[in-house]
Design a protein around this motif. Structure first.
Motif, short mmCIF file in Angstrom:
data_model
loop_
_atom_site.label_atom_id
_atom_site.label_comp_id
_atom_site.label_asym_id
_atom_site.label_seq_id
_atom_site.Cartn_x
_atom_site.Cartn_y
_atom_site.Cartn_z
N TRP A 131 42.45 -4.39 -44.45
CA TRP A 131 43.38 -5.52 -44.40
C TRP A 131 44.46 -5.29 -45.43
CZ3 TRP A 131 42.70 -9.38 -40.84
CH2 TRP A 131 41.46 -9.44 -40.22
N ALA A 132 45.70 -5.56 -45.06
CA ALA A 132 46.83 -5.41 -45.98
C ALA A 132 47.73 -6.62 -45.83
CB ALA A 132 47.60 -4.13 -45.71
N TRP A 133 48.17 -7.19 -46.92
CA TRP A 133 48.94 -8.43 -46.92
C TRP A 133 50.39 -8.18 -47.28
CZ3 TRP A 133 46.45 -12.68 -45.19
CH2 TRP A 133 45.07 -12.61 -45.14
N THR A 158 34.65 -4.66 -56.50
CA THR A 158 34.28 -3.27 -56.31
C THR A 158 35.48 -2.55 -55.71
OG1 THR A 158 31.99 -3.92 -55.91
CG2 THR A 158 32.64 -1.72 -55.19
N LEU A 159 36.12 -1.71 -56.51
CA LEU A 159 37.28 -0.95 -56.04
C LEU A 159 36.81 0.38 -55.47
CD1 LEU A 159 39.81 -1.63 -58.93
CD2 LEU A 159 39.71 -2.70 -56.69
N VAL A 160 37.35 0.73 -54.30
CA VAL A 160 36.99 1.98 -53.65
C VAL A 160 38.26 2.73 -53.25
CG1 VAL A 160 34.77 1.17 -52.76
CG2 VAL A 160 36.83 0.88 -51.38
N THR A 161 38.13 4.02 -53.15
CA THR A 161 39.18 4.87 -52.59
C THR A 161 38.56 5.64 -51.45
OG1 THR A 161 40.28 5.05 -54.73
CG2 THR A 161 40.86 6.68 -53.06
N SER A 188 29.15 -5.32 -41.94
CA SER A 188 30.44 -4.64 -41.76
C SER A 188 31.13 -4.57 -43.11
CB SER A 188 31.31 -5.37 -40.75
OG SER A 188 31.57 -6.68 -41.18
N ALA A 189 31.93 -3.54 -43.26
CA ALA A 189 32.64 -3.32 -44.53
C ALA A 189 34.13 -3.49 -44.30
CB ALA A 189 32.33 -1.93 -45.06
N ASP A 190 34.73 -4.33 -45.12
CA ASP A 190 36.18 -4.55 -45.10
C ASP A 190 36.74 -4.06 -46.42
OD1 ASP A 190 35.73 -5.83 -42.72
OD2 ASP A 190 36.27 -7.82 -43.43
N VAL A 191 37.97 -3.59 -46.38
CA VAL A 191 38.68 -3.20 -47.59
C VAL A 191 39.99 -3.97 -47.62
CG1 VAL A 191 39.78 -1.31 -48.84
CG2 VAL A 191 37.65 -0.90 -47.60
N HIS A 201 43.14 2.66 -51.01
CA HIS A 201 42.56 2.17 -52.26
C HIS A 201 42.55 0.66 -52.20
CE1 HIS A 201 41.43 2.11 -56.46
NE2 HIS A 201 42.38 1.24 -56.68
N GLY A 202 41.40 0.04 -52.48
CA GLY A 202 41.35 -1.41 -52.42
C GLY A 202 40.00 -1.98 -52.80
N ARG A 203 39.84 -3.28 -52.54
CA ARG A 203 38.62 -4.03 -52.88
C ARG A 203 37.66 -4.01 -51.70
NH1 ARG A 203 42.99 -6.78 -54.35
NH2 ARG A 203 43.32 -7.08 -56.56
N LEU A 204 36.44 -3.59 -51.95
CA LEU A 204 35.41 -3.54 -50.91
C LEU A 204 34.78 -4.91 -50.74
CD1 LEU A 204 33.69 -1.82 -48.97
CD2 LEU A 204 32.12 -1.48 -50.88
N ARG A 205 34.65 -5.35 -49.48
CA ARG A 205 33.98 -6.60 -49.13
C ARG A 205 32.97 -6.28 -48.04
NH1 ARG A 205 36.31 -8.65 -53.23
NH2 ARG A 205 38.31 -9.68 -53.05
N VAL A 206 31.70 -6.56 -48.28
CA VAL A 206 30.65 -6.33 -47.29
C VAL A 206 30.28 -7.68 -46.70
CG1 VAL A 206 28.33 -5.47 -46.87
CG2 VAL A 206 29.83 -4.29 -48.49
N ARG A 207 30.33 -7.77 -45.36
CA ARG A 207 29.99 -9.01 -44.66
C ARG A 207 28.70 -8.79 -43.87
NH1 ARG A 207 33.60 -10.19 -40.54
NH2 ARG A 207 34.29 -8.05 -40.49
N ASP A 208 27.88 -9.83 -43.82
CA ASP A 208 26.72 -9.79 -42.93
C ASP A 208 26.80 -10.99 -41.99
OD1 ASP A 208 26.24 -11.55 -45.04
OD2 ASP A 208 24.08 -11.34 -44.87
#
Length: 168
Positions: free
Chosen positions: A56-58, A4-7, A95-98, A78-85
């Motif tokens: 997060w940026a690598w 899931t890409l988000v901006t 929580s939402a990480d990008v 702009h990046g990939r959405l990751r939702v953690r529970d």
């Protein structure tokens, strides 16, 4: 892979924390995203509820972020959405990480100056440690006052002349 890409457009809520790791550097910061809408009844702009994302940026992006972004600056991420529970003390938290692909300043709210990062092979810029190795190389010896540059090649077909390239 179905990512899931988000901006996201918001402000840096925390300073960028950068750490070196075995696989390359990683940077992390929190981004506050606050929607605004125009309220016709009051004839004024109204802020909505703020959402916070951990970005997060690598590798190179993380390193460039650490030297370019300060708290409060407007950003576009702009990046990939990751939702953690997670379960904490019996409460389920989300929580939402990008994972950032690209990050930049939001130029609708200010100006920015871009500086290109030039990566060079350290072996090309560092002088050899062994003086005997320098004697056989094309690197001029800075301690020799008569040394102006590398000696010209004996045969132009062996080492053809370099072509200058202009990059805009």
């Amino acid at each position: 892979m179905n990512d899931t890409l988000v901006t996201l457009v918001g402000n840096a809520a925390t300073r960028v924390e950068y750490r070196d790791s075995a696989t390359g550097g990683v940077a992390r910061f929190r981004l506050a995203v606050t929607p605004r809408r125009y309220d016709r009844q009051t004839a004024a702009w109204v802020d909505g509820h703020s959402s916070f994302y951990t970005v997060w940026a690598w590798r190179t992006l993380g390193l460039n972020l650490a030297s370019s972004v300060a708290v409060g600056e407007p950003l576009v991420v702009h990046g990939r959405l990751r939702v953690r529970d997670e379960d904490q003390d019996g409460h389920r938290r989300f929580s939402a990480d990008v994972e950032a692909i690209a990050v930049g300043h939001d130029l609708t709210r200010g100006t920015s100056v871009f500086r290109r990062v030039v990566k060079a092979d350290p072996a090309l810029t560092a002088p050899p440690k062994d003086p005997a190795a320098r004697a056989g190389s094309d690197v001029p010896d800075s301690t020799d006052p008569g040394s102006v540059g590398p000696p010209p090649p004996a045969d132009p077909s062996v080492n053809p002349p370099a072509v200058a390239v202009s990059v805009p």
